[in-house]
Design a protein around this motif. Structure first.
Motif, PDB file in Angstrom:
ATOM      1  N   LEU A   1       0.828  -1.221   0.000  1.00  0.00           N
ATOM      2  CA  LEU A   1       0.000   0.000   0.000  1.00  0.00           C
ATOM      3  C   LEU A   1       0.859   1.267   0.000  1.00  0.00           C
ATOM      4  CD1 LEU A   1      -2.626  -1.162   2.667  1.00  0.00           C
ATOM      5  CD2 LEU A   1      -2.975  -1.012   0.190  1.00  0.00           C
ATOM      6  N   SER A   2       2.181   1.076   0.034  1.00  0.00           N
ATOM      7  CA  SER A   2       3.132   2.200   0.074  1.00  0.00           C
ATOM      8  C   SER A   2       3.832   2.266  -1.285  1.00  0.00           C
ATOM      9  CB  SER A   2       4.158   1.972   1.181  1.00  0.00           C
ATOM     10  OG  SER A   2       3.510   1.848   2.444  1.00  0.00           O
ATOM     11  N   PHE A   3       4.241   3.468  -1.696  1.00  0.00           N
ATOM     12  CA  PHE A   3       4.732   3.628  -3.069  1.00  0.00           C
ATOM     13  C   PHE A   3       6.026   4.430  -3.126  1.00  0.00           C
ATOM     14  CE2 PHE A   3       0.408   2.377  -3.451  1.00  0.00           C
ATOM     15  CZ  PHE A   3       0.427   1.533  -4.558  1.00  0.00           C
ATOM     16  N   THR A   4       6.788   4.108  -4.162  1.00  0.00           N
ATOM     17  CA  THR A   4       8.008   4.868  -4.437  1.00  0.00           C
ATOM     18  C   THR A   4       7.853   5.586  -5.776  1.00  0.00           C
ATOM     19  OG1 THR A   4       9.013   2.999  -5.591  1.00  0.00           O
ATOM     20  CG2 THR A   4       9.521   3.236  -3.223  1.00  0.00           C
ATOM     21  N   ALA A   5       8.595   6.680  -5.906  1.00  0.00           N
ATOM     22  CA  ALA A   5       8.678   7.380  -7.198  1.00  0.00           C
ATOM     23  C   ALA A   5      10.124   7.307  -7.647  1.00  0.00           C
ATOM     24  CB  ALA A   5       8.257   8.837  -7.025  1.00  0.00           C
ATOM     25  N   ARG A   6      10.306   6.975  -8.911  1.00  0.00           N
ATOM     26  CA  ARG A   6      11.646   6.870  -9.487  1.00  0.00           C
ATOM     27  C   ARG A   6      11.725   7.618 -10.794  1.00  0.00           C
ATOM     28  NH1 ARG A   6      11.790   2.185  -6.909  1.00  0.00           N
ATOM     29  NH2 ARG A   6      13.793   1.516  -6.086  1.00  0.00           N
ATOM     30  N   VAL A   7      12.916   8.142 -11.037  1.00  0.00           N
ATOM     31  CA  VAL A   7      13.267   8.603 -12.379  1.00  0.00           C
ATOM     32  C   VAL A   7      14.427   7.706 -12.787  1.00  0.00           C
ATOM     33  CG1 VAL A   7      14.196  10.487 -13.738  1.00  0.00           C
ATOM     34  CG2 VAL A   7      12.454  10.938 -12.011  1.00  0.00           C
ATOM     35  N   GLY A   8      14.199   6.872 -13.793  1.00  0.00           N
ATOM     36  CA  GLY A   8      15.195   5.843 -14.095  1.00  0.00           C
ATOM     37  C   GLY A   8      15.318   4.932 -12.885  1.00  0.00           C
ATOM     38  N   THR A   9      16.545   4.730 -12.437  1.00  0.00           N
ATOM     39  CA  THR A   9      16.741   3.863 -11.270  1.00  0.00           C
ATOM     40  C   THR A   9      16.820   4.666  -9.976  1.00  0.00           C
ATOM     41  OG1 THR A   9      19.117   3.990 -11.600  1.00  0.00           O
ATOM     42  CG2 THR A   9      17.995   2.093 -12.576  1.00  0.00           C
ATOM     43  N   LEU A  10      16.768   5.970 -10.073  1.00  0.00           N
ATOM     44  CA  LEU A  10      16.948   6.827  -8.897  1.00  0.00           C
ATOM     45  C   LEU A  10      15.642   6.977  -8.118  1.00  0.00           C
ATOM     46  CD1 LEU A  10      19.016   8.773  -7.518  1.00  0.00           C
ATOM     47  CD2 LEU A  10      18.040  10.591  -8.946  1.00  0.00           C
ATOM     48  N   LEU A  11      15.652   6.584  -6.852  1.00  0.00           N
ATOM     49  CA  LEU A  11      14.469   6.744  -6.009  1.00  0.00           C
ATOM     50  C   LEU A  11      14.396   8.206  -5.558  1.00  0.00           C
ATOM     51  CD1 LEU A  11      13.152   4.291  -3.378  1.00  0.00           C
ATOM     52  CD2 LEU A  11      13.266   6.720  -2.855  1.00  0.00           C
ATOM     53  N   ILE A  12      13.313   8.888  -5.934  1.00  0.00           N
ATOM     54  CA  ILE A  12      13.215  10.331  -5.629  1.00  0.00           C
ATOM     55  C   ILE A  12      12.050  10.671  -4.714  1.00  0.00           C
ATOM     56  CG2 ILE A  12      14.375  11.044  -7.767  1.00  0.00           C
ATOM     57  CD1 ILE A  12      11.351  11.888  -8.604  1.00  0.00           C
ATOM     58  N   GLY A  13      11.227   9.676  -4.368  1.00  0.00           N
ATOM     59  CA  GLY A  13      10.100   9.980  -3.492  1.00  0.00           C
ATOM     60  C   GLY A  13       9.503   8.725  -2.910  1.00  0.00           C
ATOM     61  N   SER A  14       8.800   8.914  -1.802  1.00  0.00           N
ATOM     62  CA  SER A  14       8.211   7.768  -1.107  1.00  0.00           C
ATOM     63  C   SER A  14       7.010   8.214  -0.296  1.00  0.00           C
ATOM     64  CB  SER A  14       9.283   7.170  -0.182  1.00  0.00           C
ATOM     65  OG  SER A  14       8.726   6.440   0.878  1.00  0.00           O
ATOM     66  N   VAL A  15       6.025   7.328  -0.239  1.00  0.00           N
ATOM     67  CA  VAL A  15       4.912   7.534   0.693  1.00  0.00           C
ATOM     68  C   VAL A  15       4.627   6.210   1.383  1.00  0.00           C
ATOM     69  CG1 VAL A  15       3.094   7.132  -1.062  1.00  0.00           C
ATOM     70  CG2 VAL A  15       2.582   8.463   1.002  1.00  0.00           C
ATOM     71  N   TRP A  16       4.399   6.299   2.685  1.00  0.00           N
ATOM     72  CA  TRP A  16       4.080   5.100   3.473  1.00  0.00           C
ATOM     73  C   TRP A  16       2.617   5.113   3.886  1.00  0.00           C
ATOM     74  CZ3 TRP A  16       8.473   4.396   7.690  1.00  0.00           C
ATOM     75  CH2 TRP A  16       9.618   3.868   7.078  1.00  0.00           C
ATOM     76  N   MET A  17       2.066   3.910   3.989  1.00  0.00           N
ATOM     77  CA  MET A  17       0.701   3.715   4.501  1.00  0.00           C
ATOM     78  C   MET A  17       0.753   2.636   5.584  1.00  0.00           C
ATOM     79  SD  MET A  17      -1.602   5.633   2.949  1.00  0.00           S
ATOM     80  CE  MET A  17      -2.886   5.491   1.707  1.00  0.00           C
ATOM     81  N   THR A  18       0.183   2.968   6.745  1.00  0.00           N
ATOM     82  CA  THR A  18       0.226   2.074   7.897  1.00  0.00           C
ATOM     83  C   THR A  18      -1.187   1.832   8.417  1.00  0.00           C
ATOM     84  OG1 THR A  18       2.358   3.021   8.531  1.00  0.00           O
ATOM     85  CG2 THR A  18       1.177   1.827  10.241  1.00  0.00           C
ATOM     86  N   PRO A  19      -1.567   0.567   8.642  1.00  0.00           N
ATOM     87  CA  PRO A  19      -2.915   0.297   9.150  1.00  0.00           C
ATOM     88  C   PRO A  19      -3.074   0.761  10.603  1.00  0.00           C
ATOM     89  CG  PRO A  19      -1.900  -1.689   8.232  1.00  0.00           C
ATOM     90  CD  PRO A  19      -0.823  -0.676   8.380  1.00  0.00           C
TER      91      PRO A  19
ATOM     92  N   LEU B   1       5.539  11.416   3.730  1.00  0.00           N
ATOM     93  CA  LEU B   1       5.540  11.647   2.279  1.00  0.00           C
ATOM     94  C   LEU B   1       6.745  12.534   2.002  1.00  0.00           C
ATOM     95  CD1 LEU B   1       4.139  11.866  -0.573  1.00  0.00           C
ATOM     96  CD2 LEU B   1       2.992  13.892   0.351  1.00  0.00           C
ATOM     97  N   THR B   2       7.617  12.073   1.157  1.00  0.00           N
ATOM     98  CA  THR B   2       8.851  12.845   0.912  1.00  0.00           C
ATOM     99  C   THR B   2       9.262  12.777  -0.546  1.00  0.00           C
ATOM    100  OG1 THR B   2       9.693  11.065   2.291  1.00  0.00           O
ATOM    101  CG2 THR B   2      10.588  13.221   2.687  1.00  0.00           C
ATOM    102  N   VAL B   3       9.757  13.908  -1.029  1.00  0.00           N
ATOM    103  CA  VAL B   3      10.293  13.985  -2.385  1.00  0.00           C
ATOM    104  C   VAL B   3      11.659  14.674  -2.292  1.00  0.00           C
ATOM    105  CG1 VAL B   3       9.954  15.030  -4.668  1.00  0.00           C
ATOM    106  CG2 VAL B   3       8.008  14.005  -3.467  1.00  0.00           C
ATOM    107  N   GLU B   4      12.622  14.159  -3.016  1.00  0.00           N
ATOM    108  CA  GLU B   4      13.961  14.772  -3.030  1.00  0.00           C
ATOM    109  C   GLU B   4      13.857  16.231  -3.487  1.00  0.00           C
ATOM    110  OE1 GLU B   4      16.669  13.788  -1.888  1.00  0.00           O
ATOM    111  OE2 GLU B   4      16.904  11.616  -2.136  1.00  0.00           O
ATOM    112  N   PRO B   5      14.523  17.148  -2.784  1.00  0.00           N
ATOM    113  CA  PRO B   5      14.366  18.572  -3.088  1.00  0.00           C
ATOM    114  C   PRO B   5      14.491  18.959  -4.572  1.00  0.00           C
ATOM    115  CG  PRO B   5      15.554  18.324  -1.042  1.00  0.00           C
ATOM    116  CD  PRO B   5      15.342  16.925  -1.590  1.00  0.00           C
TER     117      PRO B   5
END
Ligand SMILES: CC(C)(COP(=O)(O)OP(=O)(O)OC[C@H]1O[C@@H](n2cnc3c(N)ncnc32)[C@H](O)[C@@H]1OP(=O)(O)O)[C@@H](O)C(=O)NCCC(=O)NCCS
Length: 168
Positions: A49-67, A81-85
């Motif tokens: 239920l949690s997701f990552t954002a990538r450009v190519g292989t570089l992880l640039i963002g993440s969101v977590w979901m916790t029950p 929720l975080t995105v690389e500056p």
């Protein structure tokens, strides 16, 4: 995002170190003292239920979901929720939120809770929880305690303590 080909996908176990570094850079060691962390620390976020954002292989963002539960009602806690500056202001966080909300709905969840800025999350239909209706296990500014209904009127009649959902 026309100029970046953004890949949003469910978090995988091997993403953990990159996400940990992103959290450390964004929130620093003070993050462990946040009330929302207390809800996550023993009953962790769900990878599917949690997701990552990538450009190519570089992880640039993440969101977590916790029950969690709010009183007797099941919910998911969104965050961090975080995105690389360098990648901010291009809709990456918005894409992560919408993907996480769609996935939550597809998995039968009706409520998503978070502690965050209403001016930002209001763009994604999060609304302030009336003071006293949801009690977290630590101090939270009531103006930052927000909920998003994924089904009509899903928050009607819901109130009580917010705790980890051990049954999820
Ligand atoms: C908040 C954050 C996730 C947004 O990421 P992003 O990819 O830039 O977000 P989006 O591109 O979807 O949206 C950007 C828009 O939101 C606005 N915005 C960002 N943070 C905001 C806030 N706290 N309050 C109000 N608006 C905000 C930006 O000004 C921008 O506005 P514009 O579209 O009018 O230019 C990112 O800035 C971040 O990682 N911040 C540090 C961590 C944090 O605060 N996380 C949220 C709490 S857990």
């Amino acid at each position: 995002m026309a100029d970046l080909s953004l890949i949003i996908r469910p978090e995988a176990p091997e993403d953990a170190p990159a996400i940990e570094r992103l959290h450390e850079r964004t929130f620093g060691p003070g993050r462990y003292a946040l009330t929302a962390y207390r809800l996550r620390e023993r009953n962790g976020h769900r990878l599917n239920l949690s997701f990552t954002a990538r450009v190519g292989t570089l992880l640039i963002g993440s969101v977590w979901m916790t029950p969690v539960v709010i009183g007797a009602a099941k919910a998911l806690l969104l965050g961090p929720l975080t995105v690389e500056p360098p990648f901010r202001g291009r809709g990456v966080a918005g894409a992560l939120i919408e993907r996480a909300l769609a996935s939550a709905r597809d998995n039968g969840h009706h409520l998503v809770l978070l502690v965050g800025d209403e001016p930002y999350y209001g763009r994604h239909e999060f609304k302030r929880i009336p003071k006293g209706r949801a009690r977290l296990p630590g101090p939270v500014d009531p103006a930052r305690l927000l909920v998003r209904e994924l089904a009509e009127n899903a928050f009607d009649g819901v109130s009580g303590a917010v705790r980890p959902d051990w049954d999820a």
